[in-house]
Design a protein around this motif. Structure first.
Motif, PDB file in Angstrom:
ATOM      1  N   VAL A   1       0.834  -1.201   0.000  1.00  0.00           N
ATOM      2  CA  VAL A   1       0.000   0.000   0.000  1.00  0.00           C
ATOM      3  C   VAL A   1       0.867   1.248   0.000  1.00  0.00           C
ATOM      4  O   VAL A   1       0.601   2.222  -0.697  1.00  0.00           O
ATOM      5  CB  VAL A   1      -0.947   0.001   1.224  1.00  0.00           C
ATOM      6  CG1 VAL A   1      -1.731   1.300   1.276  1.00  0.00           C
ATOM      7  CG2 VAL A   1      -1.891  -1.190   1.158  1.00  0.00           C
ATOM      8  N   THR A   2       1.932   1.193   0.804  1.00  0.00           N
ATOM      9  CA  THR A   2       2.836   2.336   0.892  1.00  0.00           C
ATOM     10  C   THR A   2       3.486   2.621  -0.455  1.00  0.00           C
ATOM     11  O   THR A   2       3.602   3.770  -0.867  1.00  0.00           O
ATOM     12  CB  THR A   2       3.932   2.071   1.949  1.00  0.00           C
ATOM     13  OG1 THR A   2       3.324   1.766   3.193  1.00  0.00           O
ATOM     14  CG2 THR A   2       4.814   3.297   2.107  1.00  0.00           C
ATOM     15  N   GLU A   3       3.901   1.574  -1.145  1.00  0.00           N
ATOM     16  CA  GLU A   3       4.531   1.735  -2.455  1.00  0.00           C
ATOM     17  C   GLU A   3       3.541   2.295  -3.466  1.00  0.00           C
ATOM     18  O   GLU A   3       3.881   3.154  -4.285  1.00  0.00           O
ATOM     19  CB  GLU A   3       5.063   0.376  -2.933  1.00  0.00           C
ATOM     20  CG  GLU A   3       5.900   0.450  -4.200  1.00  0.00           C
ATOM     21  CD  GLU A   3       7.188   1.224  -4.008  1.00  0.00           C
ATOM     22  OE1 GLU A   3       7.681   1.804  -4.996  1.00  0.00           O
ATOM     23  OE2 GLU A   3       7.691   1.265  -2.861  1.00  0.00           O
ATOM     24  N   THR A   4       2.301   1.821  -3.388  1.00  0.00           N
ATOM     25  CA  THR A   4       1.259   2.325  -4.293  1.00  0.00           C
ATOM     26  C   THR A   4       0.987   3.801  -4.034  1.00  0.00           C
ATOM     27  O   THR A   4       0.863   4.600  -4.968  1.00  0.00           O
ATOM     28  CB  THR A   4      -0.044   1.528  -4.104  1.00  0.00           C
ATOM     29  OG1 THR A   4       0.214   0.145  -4.354  1.00  0.00           O
ATOM     30  CG2 THR A   4      -1.116   2.015  -5.067  1.00  0.00           C
ATOM     31  N   LEU A   5       0.898   4.152  -2.762  1.00  0.00           N
ATOM     32  CA  LEU A   5       0.666   5.551  -2.395  1.00  0.00           C
ATOM     33  C   LEU A   5       1.823   6.429  -2.856  1.00  0.00           C
ATOM     34  O   LEU A   5       1.613   7.547  -3.351  1.00  0.00           O
ATOM     35  CB  LEU A   5       0.495   5.663  -0.876  1.00  0.00           C
ATOM     36  CG  LEU A   5       0.228   7.073  -0.325  1.00  0.00           C
ATOM     37  CD1 LEU A   5      -1.062   7.630  -0.906  1.00  0.00           C
ATOM     38  CD2 LEU A   5       0.173   7.041   1.197  1.00  0.00           C
ATOM     39  N   LYS A   6       3.032   5.913  -2.721  1.00  0.00           N
ATOM     40  CA  LYS A   6       4.215   6.655  -3.151  1.00  0.00           C
ATOM     41  C   LYS A   6       4.165   6.941  -4.649  1.00  0.00           C
ATOM     42  O   LYS A   6       4.474   8.051  -5.096  1.00  0.00           O
ATOM     43  CB  LYS A   6       5.473   5.854  -2.809  1.00  0.00           C
ATOM     44  CG  LYS A   6       6.770   6.562  -3.160  1.00  0.00           C
ATOM     45  CD  LYS A   6       7.964   5.703  -2.781  1.00  0.00           C
ATOM     46  CE  LYS A   6       9.265   6.377  -3.203  1.00  0.00           C
ATOM     47  NZ  LYS A   6      10.444   5.538  -2.879  1.00  0.00           N
TER      48      LYS A   6
END
Length: 206
Positions: A2-7
């Motif tokens: 999720v963090t990578e997607t948000l980034k």
């Protein structure tokens, strides 16, 4: 995940915002530039009031320093400088060998170098792509600040500054070619700070 997607989403948003600013200022004309300047003025006008309008050149100096530091940091952490240096060195060697092969009419070497040229072009494409991202990021800060300065100075044409060798000059008059004195001062200040920061951070082998 999720963090990578948000980034990635934030990255895409910032890129879109940065390029929108760039194209908006170039294509949408005076009204858009003035609107950006007025919007940034909400934050910058109180700062100028504290410093004093007579010290507008100091505000330009600080703006130039902020832009230079921000741009240098963005370039340091978004560009592969090893790839850039290696590609530049390889290009120098390639050009030298290609000239020698042409002069000696060495068809074997020319064919070999033509195959190598394709690899060089791929590396150059990577370099070009890397340069687009920092450009968009940098414009998010630098362009609004510059548009505010442009908007302010347009309404204060009597503003002056004392330059070395030139003496007191109106900031809105031409310094070099189409560049007004305030733009010249902003550019020189930014260039000086940028060189110091790039040297300190070892950016681009400076």
């Amino acid at each position: 995940m999720v963090t990578e997607t948000l980034k990635k989403q934030i990255d895409r948003f910032l890129l879109a915002f940065g390029f929108s600013l760039m194209f908006g200022i170039m294509l949408l004309g005076q009204e858009f530039r003035q609107a950006v300047g007025e919007a940034v003025g909400i934050f910058m006008d109180p700062v100028l009031m504290l410093v004093g309008e007579q010290n507008f050149h100091l505000i330009l100096l600080v703006m130039a320093a902020i832009t230079a530091i921000y741009a240098s940091l963005i370039q340091k952490y978004t560009m592969d400088w090893d790839l850039m240096r290696n590609t530049q060195e390889r290009m120098k060697v390639f050009q030298k060998e290609f000239r020698e092969a042409q002069l000696s009419q060495n068809t074997y070497m020319l064919k070999k170098l033509e195959d190598q040229r394709k690899e060089m072009m791929e590396d150059q494409m990577k370099m070009s792509k890397q340069q687009f991202k920092p450009m968009a990021y940098i414009s998010i800060i630098s362009l609004p600040l510059f548009m505010w300065a442009y908007y302010f100075i347009s309404g204060h044409e009597a503003a002056t500054m004392v330059f070395p060798f030139w003496g007191e000059q109106l900031l809105t008059t031409s310094a070099i070619g189409p560049f007004q004195h305030w733009i010249y001062w902003y550019f020189i200040s930014s260039l000086g700070v940028s060189q110091l920061v790039r040297k300190a951070l070892n950016i681009g082998g400076v």
